[in-house]
Design a protein around this motif. Sequence first.
Motif, PDB file in Angstrom:
ATOM      1  N   ILE A   1      41.059  54.296  24.469  1.00  0.00           N
ATOM      2  CA  ILE A   1      41.998  53.329  25.040  1.00  0.00           C
ATOM      3  C   ILE A   1      42.217  53.597  26.534  1.00  0.00           C
ATOM      4  O   ILE A   1      42.250  52.664  27.356  1.00  0.00           O
ATOM      5  N   ALA A   2      42.323  54.877  26.905  1.00  0.00           N
ATOM      6  CA  ALA A   2      42.537  55.224  28.317  1.00  0.00           C
ATOM      7  C   ALA A   2      41.345  54.816  29.183  1.00  0.00           C
ATOM      8  O   ALA A   2      41.516  54.248  30.271  1.00  0.00           O
ATOM      9  N   LEU A   3      40.128  55.102  28.717  1.00  0.00           N
ATOM     10  CA  LEU A   3      38.944  54.709  29.475  1.00  0.00           C
ATOM     11  C   LEU A   3      38.830  53.197  29.596  1.00  0.00           C
ATOM     12  O   LEU A   3      38.456  52.667  30.644  1.00  0.00           O
ATOM     13  N   ARG A   4      39.182  52.504  28.538  1.00  0.00           N
ATOM     14  CA  ARG A   4      39.120  51.050  28.564  1.00  0.00           C
ATOM     15  C   ARG A   4      40.158  50.479  29.537  1.00  0.00           C
ATOM     16  O   ARG A   4      39.910  49.471  30.197  1.00  0.00           O
ATOM     17  N   ALA A   5      41.315  51.139  29.653  1.00  0.00           N
ATOM     18  CA  ALA A   5      42.320  50.692  30.613  1.00  0.00           C
ATOM     19  C   ALA A   5      41.798  50.850  32.040  1.00  0.00           C
ATOM     20  O   ALA A   5      41.974  49.957  32.883  1.00  0.00           O
ATOM     21  N   VAL A   6      41.149  51.980  32.320  1.00  0.00           N
ATOM     22  CA  VAL A   6      40.573  52.186  33.653  1.00  0.00           C
ATOM     23  C   VAL A   6      39.503  51.130  33.936  1.00  0.00           C
ATOM     24  O   VAL A   6      39.418  50.584  35.039  1.00  0.00           O
ATOM     25  N   GLN A   7      38.703  50.840  32.928  1.00  0.00           N
ATOM     26  CA  GLN A   7      37.650  49.841  33.093  1.00  0.00           C
ATOM     27  C   GLN A   7      38.241  48.466  33.385  1.00  0.00           C
ATOM     28  O   GLN A   7      37.762  47.737  34.268  1.00  0.00           O
ATOM     29  N   GLY A   8      39.289  48.106  32.674  1.00  0.00           N
ATOM     30  CA  GLY A   8      39.940  46.828  32.924  1.00  0.00           C
ATOM     31  C   GLY A   8      40.539  46.744  34.309  1.00  0.00           C
ATOM     32  O   GLY A   8      40.447  45.713  34.981  1.00  0.00           O
ATOM     33  N   ALA A   9      41.163  47.850  34.767  1.00  0.00           N
ATOM     34  CA  ALA A   9      41.731  47.881  36.115  1.00  0.00           C
ATOM     35  C   ALA A   9      40.646  47.687  37.164  1.00  0.00           C
ATOM     36  O   ALA A   9      40.836  46.975  38.157  1.00  0.00           O
ATOM     37  N   ALA A  10      39.473  48.305  36.950  1.00  0.00           N
ATOM     38  CA  ALA A  10      38.366  48.151  37.900  1.00  0.00           C
ATOM     39  C   ALA A  10      37.869  46.712  37.940  1.00  0.00           C
ATOM     40  O   ALA A  10      37.615  46.160  39.011  1.00  0.00           O
ATOM     41  N   LEU A  11      37.755  46.093  36.779  1.00  0.00           N
ATOM     42  CA  LEU A  11      37.264  44.716  36.714  1.00  0.00           C
ATOM     43  C   LEU A  11      38.233  43.722  37.347  1.00  0.00           C
ATOM     44  O   LEU A  11      37.854  42.589  37.640  1.00  0.00           O
ATOM     45  N   ALA A  12      39.480  44.147  37.562  1.00  0.00           N
ATOM     46  CA  ALA A  12      40.490  43.242  38.115  1.00  0.00           C
ATOM     47  C   ALA A  12      40.106  42.708  39.489  1.00  0.00           C
ATOM     48  O   ALA A  12      40.580  41.647  39.895  1.00  0.00           O
ATOM     49  N   GLY A  13      39.257  43.435  40.216  1.00  0.00           N
ATOM     50  CA  GLY A  13      38.886  42.967  41.537  1.00  0.00           C
ATOM     51  C   GLY A  13      37.938  41.798  41.537  1.00  0.00           C
ATOM     52  O   GLY A  13      37.706  41.171  42.580  1.00  0.00           O
ATOM     53  N   LEU A  14      37.390  41.443  40.364  1.00  0.00           N
ATOM     54  CA  LEU A  14      36.349  40.421  40.349  1.00  0.00           C
ATOM     55  C   LEU A  14      36.834  38.989  40.118  1.00  0.00           C
ATOM     56  O   LEU A  14      36.467  38.101  40.890  1.00  0.00           O
ATOM     57  N   PRO A  15      37.657  38.708  39.092  1.00  0.00           N
ATOM     58  CA  PRO A  15      37.961  37.293  38.796  1.00  0.00           C
ATOM     59  C   PRO A  15      38.614  36.523  39.934  1.00  0.00           C
ATOM     60  O   PRO A  15      38.152  35.437  40.304  1.00  0.00           O
ATOM     61  N   ALA A  16      39.697  37.058  40.506  1.00  0.00           N
ATOM     62  CA  ALA A  16      40.382  36.322  41.574  1.00  0.00           C
ATOM     63  C   ALA A  16      39.515  36.228  42.819  1.00  0.00           C
ATOM     64  O   ALA A  16      39.512  35.200  43.514  1.00  0.00           O
ATOM     65  N   SER A  17      38.771  37.296  43.124  1.00  0.00           N
ATOM     66  CA  SER A  17      37.893  37.273  44.297  1.00  0.00           C
ATOM     67  C   SER A  17      36.787  36.244  44.125  1.00  0.00           C
ATOM     68  O   SER A  17      36.386  35.582  45.082  1.00  0.00           O
ATOM     69  N   ALA A  18      36.278  36.109  42.904  1.00  0.00           N
ATOM     70  CA  ALA A  18      35.193  35.160  42.654  1.00  0.00           C
ATOM     71  C   ALA A  18      35.655  33.729  42.874  1.00  0.00           C
ATOM     72  O   ALA A  18      34.971  32.935  43.532  1.00  0.00           O
ATOM     73  N   THR A  19      36.820  33.377  42.344  1.00  0.00           N
ATOM     74  CA  THR A  19      37.297  31.998  42.514  1.00  0.00           C
ATOM     75  C   THR A  19      37.686  31.729  43.967  1.00  0.00           C
ATOM     76  O   THR A  19      37.498  30.617  44.468  1.00  0.00           O
ATOM     77  N   ALA A  20      38.225  32.743  44.658  1.00  0.00           N
ATOM     78  CA  ALA A  20      38.533  32.573  46.075  1.00  0.00           C
ATOM     79  C   ALA A  20      37.249  32.406  46.887  1.00  0.00           C
ATOM     80  O   ALA A  20      37.182  31.580  47.807  1.00  0.00           O
ATOM     81  N   TYR A  21      36.215  33.181  46.560  1.00  0.00           N
ATOM     82  CA  TYR A  21      34.920  33.051  47.228  1.00  0.00           C
ATOM     83  C   TYR A  21      34.389  31.632  47.060  1.00  0.00           C
ATOM     84  O   TYR A  21      33.923  31.003  48.021  1.00  0.00           O
ATOM     85  N   LEU A  22      34.454  31.106  45.835  1.00  0.00           N
ATOM     86  CA  LEU A  22      33.961  29.753  45.587  1.00  0.00           C
ATOM     87  C   LEU A  22      34.780  28.715  46.345  1.00  0.00           C
ATOM     88  O   LEU A  22      34.229  27.759  46.906  1.00  0.00           O
ATOM     89  N   ALA A  23      36.097  28.886  46.364  1.00  0.00           N
ATOM     90  CA  ALA A  23      36.951  27.927  47.065  1.00  0.00           C
ATOM     91  C   ALA A  23      36.640  27.890  48.555  1.00  0.00           C
ATOM     92  O   ALA A  23      36.764  26.846  49.204  1.00  0.00           O
ATOM     93  N   GLU A  24      36.210  29.025  49.107  1.00  0.00           N
ATOM     94  CA  GLU A  24      35.900  29.100  50.532  1.00  0.00           C
ATOM     95  C   GLU A  24      34.482  28.643  50.855  1.00  0.00           C
ATOM     96  O   GLU A  24      34.234  28.047  51.896  1.00  0.00           O
ATOM     97  N   GLU A  25      33.539  28.926  49.957  1.00  0.00           N
ATOM     98  CA  GLU A  25      32.125  28.743  50.276  1.00  0.00           C
ATOM     99  C   GLU A  25      31.502  27.474  49.700  1.00  0.00           C
ATOM    100  O   GLU A  25      30.381  27.119  50.049  1.00  0.00           O
ATOM    101  N   VAL A  26      32.188  26.797  48.780  1.00  0.00           N
ATOM    102  CA  VAL A  26      31.637  25.616  48.110  1.00  0.00           C
ATOM    103  C   VAL A  26      32.441  24.387  48.509  1.00  0.00           C
ATOM    104  O   VAL A  26      33.668  24.447  48.650  1.00  0.00           O
ATOM    105  N   ARG A  27      31.776  23.271  48.705  1.00  0.00           N
ATOM    106  CA  ARG A  27      32.471  22.020  49.059  1.00  0.00           C
ATOM    107  C   ARG A  27      33.403  21.607  47.924  1.00  0.00           C
ATOM    108  O   ARG A  27      33.091  21.782  46.750  1.00  0.00           O
ATOM    109  N   PRO A  28      34.550  21.022  48.267  1.00  0.00           N
ATOM    110  CA  PRO A  28      35.572  20.713  47.262  1.00  0.00           C
ATOM    111  C   PRO A  28      35.071  19.898  46.072  1.00  0.00           C
ATOM    112  O   PRO A  28      35.462  20.152  44.934  1.00  0.00           O
TER     113      PRO A  28
END
Length: 436
Positions: free
Chosen positions: A138-165
């Motif tokens: 459970i502890a390792l999985r929590a660390v893994q989830g915390a690390a993955l947190a940098g991806l979802p919001a950054s990905a949608t922000a990247y798309l909002a900036e780089e792709v036409r509306p």
Amino acid sequence: MPSASTGASTDVVALSAAATPTETAVPAEAVSADTRLTPGGPGYRRMSFALFLAGVATFALLYSTQALLPLISRDFGATASSASWTVSAATGALALFVLPLSALSERFGRRTLMTASLAVAVTVGLLVPFAPSVGWLIALRAVQGAALAGLPASATAYLAEEVRPKALITAIGLFVAGNSVGGMSGRIITGWVAQEWGWRVAVAVIGVIAVGCAVAFRLLLPAPRHFKAGSPRPAVLARTVRDHLANPLLRRLYAIGALFMTVFGAVYTVIGYRLTDAPFSLPQGLIGSIFLVYLVGTVSASTAGKLVGRLGRRGALYLAGATTTAGLLVSLADSLAFVLLGLVLITAGFFAGHAVASSAVSHTAKEGRAQASALYQSAYYLGSSAGGTLGAVAYHSGGWAGTVALGLLAVAGVVGITVLGSHAARTRQRLVAVGH
């Protein structure tokens, strides 16, 4: 709000085609808004495939233990509720860390943070098979989830900036489709591998696959051209978050994402236990293969743009809710065919609703898109944690019917919130009509 807090303006940018991997802002006048990516244009396919692979890696890692819960329970002598925390800890940690990590993406760049997040997550993924106890797991999985947190919001922000509306919903739908493929393939692979060699080897295989996805992602993703570095200062972050939470539409979208994911988390956390028990008594490999229904989610997410074009956003959400409700009710039958049909409908409804809501967040937030997306992801994964834990409790207390009742309650919340949104829109239209 100061422009430095947004990190998402589309009239600023940055890198030439020969740019180095470092995301460095250049004068706004150097780049035209017309340089944003569009379907059929240069770089769009590379970008789509790179983020598709990122989505595959994210969901494959995040839910790598979900199909294996009965085996983990047996190996460690843990209850279903305890074993479910190997999923809930990962999604809960992601929900807690996605907002602060999104602030780092404002300073260091979307691509940089996504790369770092995947690198840490796949490293932890290679350690997970060696967990000596359920507590360590459970502890390792929590660390893994915390690390993955940098991806979802950054990905949608990247798309909002780089792709036409006009192409944004489709682009985000493809990223969400990668989530569905990752969730599906991870569960199928772990199911069959675990049947022969145990759950530890199964999660190790997922870790190796995720390494490959992470490397390909970094090589393929085009350098950002419209990123503007923002301020990571706590005061700026707090002001941005406060402004987003003050927006009634964004609040409704966050709640919708959380409720849809509550249904999905509950169903897919418990389904392995149901299919292991009588009257089904399926082997682990076949239980893993059940997750082929995720392909339906891939289709429904990638076509969300067309659905919104025909029905409007609220109409698409009503349809997604109705489809999910039908799936929950059909799955009550003690027939494998009906259970499978129910999962197909639940999966289609969930992924369509998620794609519509998440793209609406990016469209609604004109400033601070990373934080707007991060708040959505926080709500979304808190819903996953709540669904996984409450779904296991409901199953222990009332069987599959208890889990379905929890799901129906969450869908009723989605419908109710959407009705409130429709009422608010009509009220605004009347006020405009009378000149207020």
